[in-house]
Design an enzyme around this catalytic site. Structure first.
Site, short mmCIF file in Angstrom:
data_model
loop_
_atom_site.label_atom_id
_atom_site.label_comp_id
_atom_site.label_asym_id
_atom_site.label_seq_id
_atom_site.Cartn_x
_atom_site.Cartn_y
_atom_site.Cartn_z
N ASP A 1 72.47 22.64 76.53
CA ASP A 1 71.28 21.80 76.64
C ASP A 1 71.65 20.40 76.19
O ASP A 1 72.27 20.23 75.14
CB ASP A 1 70.19 22.37 75.72
CG ASP A 1 68.90 22.61 76.45
OD1 ASP A 1 68.29 21.62 76.88
OD2 ASP A 1 68.51 23.78 76.59
N ASN B 1 74.90 38.79 61.76
CA ASN B 1 75.11 38.89 60.30
C ASN B 1 73.86 39.28 59.53
O ASN B 1 73.75 39.04 58.34
CB ASN B 1 75.69 37.57 59.77
CG ASN B 1 74.68 36.44 59.92
OD1 ASN B 1 73.66 36.59 60.60
ND2 ASN B 1 74.94 35.31 59.27
N GLU C 1 65.66 19.12 83.61
CA GLU C 1 64.29 19.60 83.42
C GLU C 1 63.39 18.40 83.63
O GLU C 1 63.49 17.41 82.90
CB GLU C 1 64.09 20.16 82.01
CG GLU C 1 62.72 20.79 81.87
CD GLU C 1 62.15 20.74 80.48
OE1 GLU C 1 61.33 21.60 80.14
OE2 GLU C 1 62.50 19.82 79.71
N ASP D 1 67.34 18.09 79.19
CA ASP D 1 65.98 18.25 78.69
C ASP D 1 65.10 17.05 79.06
O ASP D 1 65.53 15.90 78.90
CB ASP D 1 66.06 18.38 77.16
CG ASP D 1 64.76 18.84 76.53
OD1 ASP D 1 64.30 19.95 76.84
OD2 ASP D 1 64.20 18.08 75.70
N ASP E 1 72.85 34.56 66.66
CA ASP E 1 73.96 33.64 66.39
C ASP E 1 75.04 33.74 67.47
O ASP E 1 74.97 34.58 68.37
CB ASP E 1 74.53 33.91 64.99
CG ASP E 1 74.69 35.39 64.72
OD1 ASP E 1 75.28 36.08 65.58
OD2 ASP E 1 74.20 35.89 63.67
N HIS F 1 62.37 29.69 77.96
CA HIS F 1 61.92 29.79 76.56
C HIS F 1 60.60 29.07 76.31
O HIS F 1 60.11 29.11 75.20
CB HIS F 1 63.02 29.20 75.66
CG HIS F 1 63.23 27.74 75.94
ND1 HIS F 1 63.79 27.28 77.12
CD2 HIS F 1 62.93 26.64 75.22
CE1 HIS F 1 63.82 25.96 77.10
NE2 HIS F 1 63.30 25.55 75.97
N ASP F 2 60.06 28.39 77.30
CA ASP F 2 58.79 27.66 77.14
C ASP F 2 57.62 28.34 77.83
O ASP F 2 56.49 27.86 77.74
CB ASP F 2 58.90 26.26 77.75
CG ASP F 2 59.83 25.33 76.98
OD1 ASP F 2 60.03 25.57 75.77
OD2 ASP F 2 60.34 24.38 77.59
O1 TEU Z 1 60.34 21.09 77.31
C1 TEU Z 1 59.60 20.04 77.85
C2 TEU Z 1 58.22 20.33 78.17
O2 TEU Z 1 57.68 19.71 79.04
C3 TEU Z 1 57.55 21.39 77.37
O3 TEU Z 1 57.14 20.80 76.21
C4 TEU Z 1 56.41 21.99 78.11
O4 TEU Z 1 55.50 21.01 78.49
C5 TEU Z 1 55.71 22.96 77.25
O5 TEU Z 1 56.62 23.63 76.44
C6 TEU Z 1 54.97 23.97 78.07
O6 TEU Z 1 54.27 24.79 77.19
C7 TEU Z 1 61.58 20.83 76.76
C8 TEU Z 1 62.12 22.06 76.08
O7 TEU Z 1 62.34 23.06 77.05
C9 TEU Z 1 61.18 22.49 75.00
O8 TEU Z 1 61.55 23.70 74.41
C10 TEU Z 1 61.12 21.38 73.98
O9 TEU Z 1 60.14 21.67 73.02
C11 TEU Z 1 60.80 20.03 74.61
O10 TEU Z 1 61.53 19.78 75.81
C12 TEU Z 1 61.17 18.91 73.66
O11 TEU Z 1 62.56 18.82 73.55
CA CA Z 2 72.46 35.58 62.24
#
Ligand code: TEU
Ligand code: CA
Length: 531
Positions: free
Chosen positions: A96, A21, A242, A189, A27, A311-312
């Site tokens: 998640d 959008n 995780e 998580d 989204d 994503h981390d």
């Molecule tokens: O990640 C947990 C985690 O251990 C991360 O914080 C990691 O140590 C760090 O990102 C490495 O750079 C999970 C999720 O994947 C993360 O996106 C969240 O920020 C975190 O938990 C808290 O929920």
């Molecule tokens: Ca959007």
């Protein structure tokens, strides 16, 4: 139901996948519009990073309502449609499950702050803080109304109190809510830190003072067993935890079938091999360390959740490959390794086209809370600004969160993307790779098909054959086939003393002769039928 070894998982970070959008934020309708693309990859399961209601202090990992969709991402109707449209295509969805903490804007926390009799013990309160430090650096306690609450992540992510049986009941209720909607399971998580055995001061450490009181505690195992027997086992589900800082034996304690806890876990071991001294300000990649680490986990762990990106983490082609001179080769090399290993492969959005780290030229371009907190912490440690910024360019989580590159202009949004688009979308994008048979994208598709075709990819044993500074060779075997996977992590060619057996099944460099010389970033898989 037991572990399904056949699946390939694709992770979506909804905020950055596809905006429908034009508000610059990915989204759910955007995801639906790309389901045919996802199907075309051949993956079986979609893991959605959080889409729940959230003030977005940590982009959805701070949940303010587990049973509502973040309006930025759409409505519950959109979510129901995503589940059914995915199911029509034979794709299952896992969500998640963030249950170590909620947002401080969750009703439970607001009521807890006010001392509501039901909710006052939903979180971890103390009159005086202990010395624990948080994952994002700095102290793990903040104050509201004169009392301190624990937050192992940002101060907007208060930790839930798992000693309270109402917390257990409410979370089970949330899980059932989603499973009843047809969700296939959860990515749990930071699941191995949810149970705090005591709140005493911890041994002083460079990172995570206090961790001996909450890391991998027996109470955590008990919680997982209850979630499994009281909720998950009533459905046909899939779970991946995780888990931070686990050893192979701790991993097995979480996943061996008789334990009745999780199906598999994400380990961080191979994500730590390039970190030296101190987690945040120095890195160096030595391929041999990766080979040793992967071999150990292959040999010792019952079943691995294999990943090089999420994503981390920064982009793997920028981190372990060469995203300049050997972009295509090294992206395919990493793909070969990922699919060659024993375990469940996870692909993170954009990895299948070799997306690279972001192009950030100023701190203000980073949006991630962790990035800014660590940058600040570095200042306290006396690390010069320039070094800190360079490090953030290399390691920031935003490297993985730049908008998905659909075409030459980006194609993620027709508005302003919430996070800077990498200008290299001009030549790294889905559209272009669709049209090239030998693109990274089509290489991933080929690997997924091979994995489906040959039982040995999914069920074969693992044996390391060669590990040098730059070259990794391993064998996978079952009753009918042997596979030999060869990966060469270097800018230079290298002659090796080895007689290859079998026929080339796939290779990232189409060659006339596959001799003993490995070219820069070359990868091959040989297959040999057993007589
Ligand atoms: O990640 C947990 C985690 O251990 C991360 O914080 C990691 O140590 C760090 O990102 C490495 O750079 C999970 C999720 O994947 C993360 O996106 C969240 O920020 C975190 O938990 C808290 O929920
Ligand atoms: Ca959007």
């Amino acid at each position: 139901m037991g572990l399904n070894r056949d699946l390939v998982v694709y992770q979506i970070y909804p905020r950055s996948f596809k905006d429908n959008n034009s508000d610059g934020i990915g989204d759910i309708l955007g995801i639906i519009s790309k389901l045919d693309y996802i199907k075309s990859l051949g993956v079986d399961v979609l893991w959605l990073s959080p889409v729940y209601k959230s003030p977005n202090d940590d982009n959805g990992y701070d949940i303010s309502d587990y049973k509502a969709i973040n309006p930025e991402f759409g409505s519950m109707k959109d979510m129901d449609k995503l589940i059914s449209e995915a199911s029509l295509r034979g794709i299952k969805i896992i969500m998640d499950l963030v249950i170590n903490h909620t947002s401080d804007e969750h009703e439970w926390f607001k009521k807890s702050v006010l001392g509501d009799p039901k909710y006052k013990d939903y979180y971890i309160w103390k009159d005086k803080p202990n010395n624990w430090t948080s994952f994002f650096g700095g102290k793990a306690w903040d104050q509201v109304n004169g009392k301190y609450y624990l937050h192992l992540f940002s101060k907007k992510q208060p930790d839930l109190n798992w000693h309270n049986s109402d917390v257990m009941n409410d979370i089970q209720d949330v899980m059932k809510f989603w499973l009843d909607k047809g969700i296939y399971g959860f990515r749990c998580d930071v699941i191995n830190i949810i149970f705090k055995t005591s709140l005493e001061n911890g041994k002083k450490r460079f990172v995570l003072t206090g961790k001996e009181h909450y890391h991998q505690q027996e109470g955590m195992h008990e919680i997982l067993k209850r979630l499994r027997t009281e909720v998950l086992d009533k459905y046909n589900t899939f779970t991946v935890g995780e888990t931070v800082m686990v050893t192979p034996s701790q991993a097995n304690d979480l996943i061996l079938p008789f334990r009745n806890e999780l199906d598999m876990i994400f380990s961080f071991a191979h994500m730590e091999i390039d970190q030296i001294n101190n987690k945040w300000f120095k890195t160096k990649f030595k391929p041999k360390k990766l080979f040793d680490c992967l071999s150990r986990w292959q040999e010792e762990v019952y079943w691995n959740a294999n990943y090089f990106e999420n994503h981390d983490q920064p982009r793997s082609v920028s981190r372990f490959g060469n995203d300049v001179e050997y972009h295509i080769e090294s992206a395919k090399l990493l793909a070969t390794l990922l699919f060659g290993l024993k375990g469940t492969p996870y692909i993170y959005q954009g990895q299948e086209i070799g997306m690279t780290n972001g192009y950030f030229v100023d701190m203000s371009e980073f949006k991630d809370t962790e990035t800014h907190q660590i940058y600040k912490l570095g200042k306290k440690l006396g690390i010069p600004k320039k070094i800190r910024f360079k490090m953030m360019q290399k390691t920031s989580r935003d490297n993985a969160r730049t908008p998905m590159q659909w075409n030459h202009n980006g194609g993620f949004t027709s508005g302003n993307p919430w996070l800077k688009q990498n200008p290299n979308c001009a030549h790294i994008n889905v559209l272009e790779q669709e049209s090239k048979p030998d693109s990274i994208l089509n290489y991933y598709r080929k690997l997924i098909q091979l994995r489906k075709k040959y039982h040995v990819f999914r069920y074969g044993s693992f044996e390391a054959i060669l590990k040098t500074k730059t070259t990794f060779m391993f064998k996978r075997s079952n009753d009918t086939h042997d596979l030999y996977v060869i990966c060469h992590f270097s800018n230079k060619s290298k002659k090796i003393n080895h007689v290859f057996e079998g026929d080339i099944l796939i290779s990232n460099l189409p060659k006339k002769v596959y001799d003993n010389v490995l070219s820069p970033y070359e990868a091959r898989i040989y297959i040999k039928e057993k007589k």
